[in-house]
Scaffold this active site. Structure first.
Site, short mmCIF file in Angstrom:
data_model
loop_
_atom_site.label_atom_id
_atom_site.label_comp_id
_atom_site.label_asym_id
_atom_site.label_seq_id
_atom_site.Cartn_x
_atom_site.Cartn_y
_atom_site.Cartn_z
N ASP A 65 0.85 -1.18 0.00
CA ASP A 65 0.00 0.00 0.00
C ASP A 65 0.90 1.24 0.00
O ASP A 65 2.12 1.16 0.16
CB ASP A 65 -0.96 -0.03 1.20
CG ASP A 65 -2.21 0.82 0.93
OD1 ASP A 65 -2.17 1.68 0.04
OD2 ASP A 65 -3.22 0.62 1.64
N GLU B 106 -10.56 6.95 3.85
CA GLU B 106 -9.54 6.41 4.75
C GLU B 106 -9.62 7.02 6.15
O GLU B 106 -10.70 7.22 6.68
CB GLU B 106 -8.15 6.57 4.12
CG GLU B 106 -8.07 5.86 2.76
CD GLU B 106 -6.68 5.82 2.18
OE1 GLU B 106 -5.73 5.55 2.91
OE2 GLU B 106 -6.55 6.04 0.96
C1 BGC Z 1 -3.81 7.88 -0.30
C2 BGC Z 1 -3.17 8.29 -1.52
C3 BGC Z 1 -3.15 9.78 -1.46
C4 BGC Z 1 -2.38 10.24 -0.25
C5 BGC Z 1 -2.46 11.71 -0.08
C6 BGC Z 1 -2.87 8.23 0.82
O1 BGC Z 1 -3.30 7.68 2.03
O2 BGC Z 1 -4.13 6.53 -0.39
O3 BGC Z 1 -3.85 7.77 -2.64
O4 BGC Z 1 -2.63 10.31 -2.62
O5 BGC Z 1 -2.79 9.62 0.92
O6 BGC Z 1 -1.81 12.14 1.10
C1 BGC Z 2 -5.13 3.02 0.19
C2 BGC Z 2 -5.34 1.99 -0.90
C3 BGC Z 2 -5.18 2.61 -2.24
C4 BGC Z 2 -3.83 3.30 -2.34
C5 BGC Z 2 -3.58 3.96 -3.67
C6 BGC Z 2 -3.87 3.80 -0.02
O1 BGC Z 2 -3.77 4.83 0.89
O2 BGC Z 2 -5.11 2.38 1.44
O3 BGC Z 2 -6.59 1.39 -0.76
O4 BGC Z 2 -5.33 1.64 -3.24
O5 BGC Z 2 -3.74 4.27 -1.33
O6 BGC Z 2 -4.32 5.10 -3.84
#
Ligand code: BGC
Ligand code: BGC
Length: 637
Positions: free
Chosen positions: A303, A503
């Site tokens: 991840d 998230e």
């Molecule tokens: C997300 C990413 C995102 C990033 C931004 C991550 O937790 O999954 O896709 O671009 O946070 O801070």
């Molecule tokens: C998330 C994933 C996601 C990745 C890419 C991460 O923060 O937990 O589910 O696929 O970012 O965006």
């Protein structure tokens, strides 16, 4: 290398676990493909191998970098998009093609680039794409065939922008609705997750063992997040999974057994921990269980920067994750440093060469199965540039069907629903005419969008669907977010719910909706005091404590996060022109509905103490309201 060899190599990594299920192989043995993998692998330099071990967010790498560095994969993370947030399909395709072309221009062994995106409820990063109900709503349908068709339609939209791979489906079995990712989960019931997860994979990738598998109309799917993401204590994102190995096996692994059984090609490791160990460093589970016991022969992607959380690791250095079984590290920022460090570790033996080869072999195998070695550049592929597929009438109709089937009727005093159309209808609530709000997180942007319907071209708000239904039936509809009216309405429909989140931003410590947003509670009470029959349509990414709202409403519908086709709500709320119910409610709760603001949803459900049990949902037919034949379509449950 064949499956037996893969399994024994994996087993050699020592597994203390037992009793895990072996999943019978569904992809027929393919000796020529295996040989081709070996011949490519044999040509690759250690630099080229290390490059395959990384997927880099487009926000920190430019196409020209790929002419020099042998990086094997690119993703668009939640906050990245083609320059200056041009989220239109043509910009996406142009970027994907640029990176693909640059990678092809590099001298050395040819290995095609792969592009991953979070198409988690439709191709949701792209403006104008069809947005299906979030998984929680699909869970309410229990309709595996519907979920399969959604996977198919999503794959087609992803292919239209030249991408190969989606980080979906989430197969988390969420036990506590405090978690900000509850809506990404089909259900708290492992059996529902198993069935819908497998259907989603079959739709996205095509049926394993047939010609359709990973053909031009399909994309590579990802089961995520392995393992136990939905079981963290307190529903904390990236937290510590509760329970013993038995819990992992019986609850959290269900969606992996079923999706691997459907030919799943990639698995994303979880940010979470179990027994104090970060999953990205857990060799027993990643290598022993997933690749060994279960026989998973695709690859494990990490991840987003999650490897940095493994003890001893940092963002740009983490041999431990690779050694544990992560085949591809997800990176952003200083990816050159990660590349350099990983290269040194591979050269110095900290990453064993058998392990390096195993990871690369898995990645090559998936790329080959997806036909990428033989496909032209992204923009030249059969569906590329066919932007009419994005948000096509057929896909929107499918999404609308899904919305209708996802709605769960929790209350219907005096058979208020279905409503006749020839009424004076007041539509209120701050979600009524807000497509971003009805779509939730991972909708055009990572955290979702509020009060900007222009970002969803072609989509329809819940209000718009109601207005059309009412006006077509000779009634009158008026919109007032605050519920004001000049002439007293015959009925009010109040559309309210959560603000979008994704998230950890969505973690909560109370399920008390009114404590977070008191307006609806007050409005409902005011309408009740005025003697106006009121229908509540509640949009949320989780079941919530809404007992006061429920008491002030004559009818109450849990609508989850329906996505771009808000018209599906009116389809079910109103009678057809001939006066019968147009469509019946067929959705049932995918989660136990909490009795208190601090209930641990699944646990309370197991005790039989929920306000409404999982599986609950009323129907018109059972209430004696005749439904038209169209509505009688059976639902698999
Ligand atoms: C997300 C990413 C995102 C990033 C931004 C991550 O937790 O999954 O896709 O671009 O946070 O801070
Ligand atoms: C998330 C994933 C996601 C990745 C890419 C991460 O923060 O937990 O589910 O696929 O970012 O965006």
């Amino acid at each position: 290398m064949n499956r037996t060899a893969v399994a024994s190599l994996a087993a050699a990594f020592l597994c203390a676990c037992s009793g895990w299920q072996e999943v019978p192989a569904v992809i027929p043995p393919d000796l020529p493909l295996d040989q081709r993998v070996e011949s490519v692998l044999a040509k690759m330099s250690v630099e080229e191998k290390v490059g395959q071990l990384m997927i880099v967010d487009m926000e920190s790498i430019r196409p020209r970098d790929l002419r020099r560095y042998p990086i094997g994969a690119i993703l668009n993370g939640g906050t990245s998009a083609p320059g200056n947030d041009r989220r239109d399909p043509a910009s996406w395709l142009a970027d994907v093609d640029d990176y693909g072309r640059a990678a092809r221009a590099r001298e050395g062994t040819f290995v095609p680039l792969i592009w991953g995106t979070d198409a988690v409820h439709g191709h949701n990063n792209v403006r104008g794409a069809t947005l299906y109900p979030q998984n929680i709503g699909l869970g309410a349908t229990r309709d595996a065939d519907l979920v399969r068709r959604i996977g198919e339609a999503t794959a087609v939209e992803v292919q239209a922008t030249g991408m190969d791979w989606t980080f979906a489906p989430v197969v988390a079995v969420v036990q506590d609705a405090f978690w900000g990712r509850t809506y990404e989960s089909f259900s708290e019931d492992p059996a529902v997750v198993a069935s819908l997860g497998a259907a989603s994979v079959e739709g996205l990738q095509g049926k394993a063992g047939t010609q359709a598998f990973l053909d031009d109309r399909h994309v590579i799917a990802t089961g995520k997040h392995f393992l136990g993401d939905g079981g963290t204590k307190g529903g904390v994102d990236q937290g510590e999974t509760a329970g013993d190995e038995e819990t992992l096996r019986k609850v959290h692994a269900a969606g992996y057994v079923s999706t691997i059984g459907a030919g799943l090609q990639t698995v994303m490791a979880s940010y979470s921990s179990w027994e104090g160990r970060k999953m990205h460093g857990n060799r027993d589970l990643l290598t022993g269980v997933l690749k060994g016991d279960m026989g998973f022969d695709g690859f494990v992607v990490g991840d987003w920067l999650a490897h940095s959380q493994v003890p001893g690791c940092s963002v740009d250095r983490c041999a431990a994750a690779v050694e544990a079984g992560v085949d591809m590290l997800m990176m952003t920022g200083d990816w050159r440093a990660l590349y350099q460090h990983t290269l040194e570790e591979a050269q110095g033996g900290t990453i064993a060469s058998v392990r390096l080869d195993d990871a690369v072999r898995r990645i090559l195998r998936v790329k080959m199965r997806a036909g990428l070695f033989d496909k032209p550049l992204p923009a030249k592929r059969p569906l590329a540039g066919h932007f009419e597929l994005l948000g096509s009438a057929a896909h929107r109709a499918l999404a609308r069907e899904a919305v209708r089937k996802s709605l769960v009727l929790l209350k219907n005093e005096n058979a208020l629903l279905p409503l006749p159309r020839k009424l004076n209808v007041l539509v209120a609530g701050d979600v009524a005419d807000d497509i971003g709000r009805q779509s939730g997180g991972w909708s055009v942007s990572w955290q979702g969008i509020t009060a900007d319907n222009a970002k969803f071209p072609g989509a329809e708000s819940i209000w718009s669907g109601i207005r059309k239904a009412v006006e077509a039936g000779g009634g009158r509809a008026q919109l007032s977010v605050g519920g004001r009216y000049k002439q007293k309405p015959d009925v009010a429909i109040v559309v309210f719910g959560e603000r979008p989140y994704a998230e950890f931003h969505g973690n909560v410590q109370t399920l008390d909706f009114g404590a977070l947003q008191p307006d609806a509670r007050l409005l409902l009470k005011r309408l009740r005091d005025a003697g106006i029959p009121t229908v509540s349509v509640f949009t949320s990414g989780r079941p919530m404590w809404i007992t006061p709202e429920l008491e002030s409403s004559n009818a109450f519908v849990a609508a989850w996060l329906p996505g771009s086709e808000g018209g599906g709500v009116a389809d079910v709320l109103f009678r057809s022109a001939s006066g019968v119910a147009g469509y019946d409610f067929t959705g049932t709760l995918p989660f136990s509905w909490p009795r208190t603001p601090t209930s641990v949803t699944a646990e309370e459900g197991r005790r039989g103490e929920s306000l409404f049990p999982i599986g609950y949902g009323m129907r018109y037919t059972t209430l004696g309201v005749p439904a038209s034949d169209a509505s009688a379509a059976p639902v698999t449950r």
